[in-house]
Scaffold this active site. Sequence first.
Site, PDB file in Angstrom:
ATOM      1  N   ARG A 231      -9.540   3.530  -4.394  1.00 41.58           N
ATOM      2  CA  ARG A 231     -10.217   4.757  -3.982  1.00 41.58           C
ATOM      3  C   ARG A 231     -10.299   5.681  -5.190  1.00 41.58           C
ATOM      4  O   ARG A 231      -9.335   5.820  -5.942  1.00 41.58           O
ATOM      5  CB  ARG A 231      -9.467   5.469  -2.845  1.00 41.58           C
ATOM      6  N   GLU A 260     -17.770   9.956  -5.129  1.00 38.36           N
ATOM      7  CA  GLU A 260     -18.828   8.985  -4.791  1.00 38.36           C
ATOM      8  C   GLU A 260     -19.544   9.290  -3.475  1.00 38.36           C
ATOM      9  O   GLU A 260     -20.655   8.806  -3.248  1.00 38.36           O
ATOM     10  CB  GLU A 260     -18.266   7.561  -4.740  1.00 38.36           C
ATOM     11  N   HIS A 292     -18.879   0.555  -5.770  1.00 42.16           N
ATOM     12  CA  HIS A 292     -18.046   0.234  -4.597  1.00 42.16           C
ATOM     13  C   HIS A 292     -18.518  -1.087  -3.966  1.00 42.16           C
ATOM     14  O   HIS A 292     -18.842  -1.144  -2.787  1.00 42.16           O
ATOM     15  CB  HIS A 292     -18.100   1.381  -3.567  1.00 42.16           C
TER      16      HIS A 292
HETATM   17  P1  NAD Z   1      -2.884  -3.082   1.815  1.00 47.46           P
HETATM   18  O1  NAD Z   1      -2.652  -2.085   2.904  1.00 47.46           O
HETATM   19  O2  NAD Z   1      -2.713  -4.529   2.104  1.00 47.46           O
HETATM   20  O3  NAD Z   1      -1.909  -2.744   0.582  1.00 47.46           O
HETATM   21  C1  NAD Z   1      -1.703  -1.454   0.077  1.00 47.46           C
HETATM   22  C2  NAD Z   1      -0.307  -1.441  -0.574  1.00 47.46           C
HETATM   23  O4  NAD Z   1      -0.164  -0.183  -1.218  1.00 47.46           O
HETATM   24  C3  NAD Z   1       0.823  -1.579   0.448  1.00 47.46           C
HETATM   25  O5  NAD Z   1       1.697  -2.613   0.054  1.00 47.46           O
HETATM   26  C4  NAD Z   1       1.512  -0.221   0.401  1.00 47.46           C
HETATM   27  O6  NAD Z   1       2.919  -0.272   0.625  1.00 47.46           O
HETATM   28  C5  NAD Z   1       1.193   0.229  -1.023  1.00 47.46           C
HETATM   29  N1  NAD Z   1       1.353   1.670  -1.222  1.00 47.46           N
HETATM   30  C6  NAD Z   1       1.128   2.664  -0.335  1.00 47.46           C
HETATM   31  N2  NAD Z   1       1.414   3.846  -0.907  1.00 47.46           N
HETATM   32  C7  NAD Z   1       1.833   3.575  -2.170  1.00 47.46           C
HETATM   33  C8  NAD Z   1       2.311   4.386  -3.246  1.00 47.46           C
HETATM   34  N3  NAD Z   1       2.436   5.714  -3.107  1.00 47.46           N
HETATM   35  N4  NAD Z   1       2.657   3.780  -4.393  1.00 47.46           N
HETATM   36  C9  NAD Z   1       2.571   2.439  -4.510  1.00 47.46           C
HETATM   37  N5  NAD Z   1       2.153   1.608  -3.535  1.00 47.46           N
HETATM   38  C10 NAD Z   1       1.793   2.186  -2.384  1.00 47.46           C
HETATM   39  O7  NAD Z   1      -4.327  -2.765   1.258  1.00 47.46           O
HETATM   40  P2  NAD Z   1      -5.222  -3.684   0.323  1.00 47.46           P
HETATM   41  O8  NAD Z   1      -6.037  -4.612   1.142  1.00 47.46           O
HETATM   42  O9  NAD Z   1      -4.380  -4.255  -0.757  1.00 47.46           O
HETATM   43  O10 NAD Z   1      -6.241  -2.606  -0.253  1.00 47.46           O
HETATM   44  C11 NAD Z   1      -5.789  -1.516  -1.058  1.00 47.46           C
HETATM   45  C12 NAD Z   1      -6.820  -0.419  -1.050  1.00 47.46           C
HETATM   46  O11 NAD Z   1      -8.011  -0.915  -1.663  1.00 47.46           O
HETATM   47  C13 NAD Z   1      -7.272   0.023   0.344  1.00 47.46           C
HETATM   48  O12 NAD Z   1      -6.452   1.037   0.875  1.00 47.46           O
HETATM   49  C14 NAD Z   1      -8.683   0.512   0.112  1.00 47.46           C
HETATM   50  O13 NAD Z   1      -8.662   1.905  -0.104  1.00 47.46           O
HETATM   51  C15 NAD Z   1      -9.118  -0.196  -1.155  1.00 47.46           C
HETATM   52  N6  NAD Z   1     -10.209  -1.174  -0.931  1.00 47.46           N
HETATM   53  C16 NAD Z   1     -11.332  -1.110  -1.699  1.00 47.46           C
HETATM   54  C17 NAD Z   1     -12.359  -2.026  -1.528  1.00 47.46           C
HETATM   55  C18 NAD Z   1     -13.607  -2.020  -2.381  1.00 47.46           C
HETATM   56  O14 NAD Z   1     -14.619  -2.631  -2.009  1.00 47.46           O
HETATM   57  N7  NAD Z   1     -13.599  -1.382  -3.540  1.00 47.46           N
HETATM   58  C19 NAD Z   1     -12.249  -2.996  -0.532  1.00 47.46           C
HETATM   59  C20 NAD Z   1     -11.087  -3.052   0.238  1.00 47.46           C
HETATM   60  C21 NAD Z   1     -10.063  -2.134   0.024  1.00 47.46           C
END
Ligand code: NAD
Length: 349
Positions: A231, A260, A292
Amino acid sequence: MKVVAYSIKSFEKEFLIRANQKKHDITLISNPLSLETAAYAEGKDAVIVFTNDDVSGSVINKLADLGVKFIATRSVGTDHIDKNAAEKKGIKLANIPSYSPHAIAEHTVALALALNRRLVIADQHSHNFDFRLDDLIGFNFYKKTVGIIGLGHTGIAAAAIFNGFGCRVLGYDIAFPEKLKKVEQVDFDTLLSESDIIDIHAPLTDQTRHMISASTISLMKKGVMLINTSRGALIKTLDVLNALETGKIGYLGLDVYEFEKDLFFEDHEDDQQQDALLKRLMDHPNVLITPHQAFLTKEALQEIANQIIANLDLWQQQKCVGDACICHKNCHVKTIAATTSQNNSIHLL
Ligand code: NAD
């Protein structure tokens, strides 16, 4: 269920039709959800949204007034939804907890490789029949240290790819996941100071907003590569721009951008909606920006559609959506009666 889906691109339609199998009556709208477009939800049971839709408190209140009982987002991230407002109005919420972490991880690595080996610049030169090698020198990933912030679905998938390159992989996650093979779990400051490449896969929360800013950048190695496909607001963009200008950050790959909303996902080539900060970033040859699109593979689109429909199915059966439930408090969906329509199909408005 009667459903309206906002911010739908034409390429999404075939995946939704295949997933829906005529079970739900879904109206597809290309406009984003906003106070103005909320009116399309009148008489619908559920609303389907995407990351840049306005799902703020005022919009949720309007949707509730129109009779909406469910909101499903076609994303992992849920930072765009005011969960307190939904809870107050008794609206149930769902996300897609994991649809294809490999799609996002592969795009992350594509950004990192393209930046390192100057692929975009090299291709532009080649198109001009300029085949000189000047300014195209990269570095080996082999034996470099990659620091992954957030070891959830995507972070772990990215770690596996970087392991394949022979990188040392460091990881930091507040949840301290169980011991991961080939990922050294370290504290945040160690990750920042020891990594040659820093790769962010954490959600946007109050705690993570601007986790990359001047103070954390100061801990990084000079010339570090920073990749963010999570994000935009995880990094303070102005501080990153300053660090690019001093050379502290050597490479920047972004699939998401702090500002964005109302910009990405549309063609703004000919309108005035151009962003000075983004332009300044893009003026740097060592910056690569994609709109994105990390999620944008055929496999991921089908899985998103399948899981959206599965959530609607469960809600219709008055069941909780399980792992996809992002309601603030425990879901008591049994108390909600969903209406079923007869002539179910998908149609574009
Ligand atoms: P996920 O929920 O599987 O993993 C997120 C991880 O981040 C978890 O293990 C959580 O414990 C950790 N976390 C939370 N707060 C934290 C902090 N303060 N410090 C360190 N780690 C922390 O999610 P994911 O599938 O791995 O996706 C991650 C992020 O990617 C999503 O939240 C979303 O915003 C983004 N995303 C972007 C796209 C894209 O097309 N660009 C697509 C999917 C997801």
